[in-house]
Enzyme design. Sequence first.
Site, PDB file in Angstrom:
ATOM      1  N   ASP A 151      38.341  39.772  43.282  1.00  0.00           N
ATOM      2  CA  ASP A 151      38.630  38.336  43.311  1.00  0.00           C
ATOM      3  C   ASP A 151      39.264  37.989  41.972  1.00  0.00           C
ATOM      4  OD1 ASP A 151      36.237  38.423  41.790  1.00  0.00           O
ATOM      5  OD2 ASP A 151      35.056  37.397  43.315  1.00  0.00           O
ATOM      6  N   GLU A 188      35.446  44.868  44.934  1.00  0.00           N
ATOM      7  CA  GLU A 188      34.939  43.482  44.972  1.00  0.00           C
ATOM      8  C   GLU A 188      35.985  42.518  44.432  1.00  0.00           C
ATOM      9  OE1 GLU A 188      31.056  43.096  43.171  1.00  0.00           O
ATOM     10  OE2 GLU A 188      30.366  45.004  43.998  1.00  0.00           O
ATOM     11  N   HIS A 207      36.486  42.016  39.429  1.00  0.00           N
ATOM     12  CA  HIS A 207      36.315  40.560  39.346  1.00  0.00           C
ATOM     13  C   HIS A 207      37.166  40.116  38.166  1.00  0.00           C
ATOM     14  CE1 HIS A 207      33.187  40.504  42.351  1.00  0.00           C
ATOM     15  NE2 HIS A 207      32.488  41.415  41.683  1.00  0.00           N
TER      16      HIS A 207
END
Length: 445
Positions: A267, A265, A238
């Site tokens: 982003d 994950e 992240h």
Amino acid sequence: MPLFRKSRSLLLASAAAGIVVAAGVAVTGTAEAASTLGASAAQSGRYFGAAIAAGKLGDGTYTGILTREFNAVTPENEMKWDATEPSQGRFTFTNGDRILNQGLSNGSKVRGHALLWHAQQPGWAQSLSGSALRTAAINHVTQVATHYKGKIYAWDVVNEAFADGGSGGRRDSNLQRTGNDWIEAAFRAARAADPNAKLCYNDYNTDGVNAKSTGIYNMVRDFKSRGVPIDCVGFQSHLGTGIPGDYQANLQRFADLGVDVQITELDVAQGGNQAGVYASVTRACMAVSRCTGITVWGIRDSDSWRTGENPLLFDNSGNKKAAYTSVLNALNAGGTTPSSSTSAPPQSGGACGASVSLNSWNGGFVATVRVIAGSAPINGWTVTVTLPSGSAVTSAWSATNTGTTGTVSFRNVAYNGQLAAGGATEFGFQGTGAGPTATPACSAG
Ligand code: G2I
């Protein structure tokens, strides 16, 4: 069988591009650029996935992008403890199964997320402690991994157990207070329940070499040395507007311990050079042979948990962003094959061949075996390995072993038995003593 149909066509596409047999050798490009994230990742044997939500599967724009672009899925919330065991001993898999079936029907890998975590625990577990909590937690791992046995590519067995900041130690939690061995107990229970799933430890703020990632590194090294079953480490990634300069080096040091690494994950905040950061992450994974895939944490910006940061690859309307194009280009530029093998096995007209690469330490080893079909497609394979006396197989993944000492044979599992002409797959096993020294034998059918 849609699961096979898609993976088979991807293998054929890879073989046509002439890259599959280049085991362990840097691949410098492909004959033909693929036009979706999943297909372009598959050209180097990787996956490109998205976290998805069961509640959005009725949204046509969402599922349209999902089925077109991605060849892996992770349930954003549906397989967590609060979702799967809302009251003690009563399991509900309805939404988790929806994600699973969505993935499998699209020929995608499914990452299970997450068996144990300090957050999103059901209320009843939050109020437990000590041996009652330990017993309940291990039962949870066993029941959930058993329900999904044989269907999950990789499980996040334990999520976010390390502390932020400079300590490099564990995070305090009710689980941690049951004893420092709770993580290895969870991994052993998961392996016993589903021997074919890759078992991962997953965390955030581990995207460069820092105290937290080093604490995890030391745990993985310790697990490997003691034969605790761990196959992979997830780096959530992240990210803000930048990426640590040692991002790739950090992935590589974990890979060098004998585990796969995955970006789980991803982003990236919009505002800085979002497209550039996405490209850097993708290139880093492509450069690390044991980086097996990348998952973004949502599809459109409007699906993201990071409200207002627009951190994903598609805008609110489902249009591709500049970051999408930069990822696709980085995938199409090629990279190392996701294999630690050192060379392609000689085919010499045989139906299949196998080569082994070893990561050994005093008293144990991890073997990664690459299986390659000859000039014709094969439907099923068996690889036979001879171990030195005194050595024994303690666990295997992506194959089922018969015997543990002397001559041990490994049979394909459901999803990796079919290989296109020249197509390849990998399985692995861990053992005590010294690893095999001779080239394994492969037979097809
Ligand atoms: O926080 C971002 C991720 C960090 N790593 C582990 C991941 O599992 C985590 O995912 C997020 C989900 O994206 C959110 O969707 O985990 C959150 C919970 O810690 C999820 O948020 C929860 C809300 O807090 C709940 O109120 C809501 O009921 O989502 C639930 C389902 O929509």
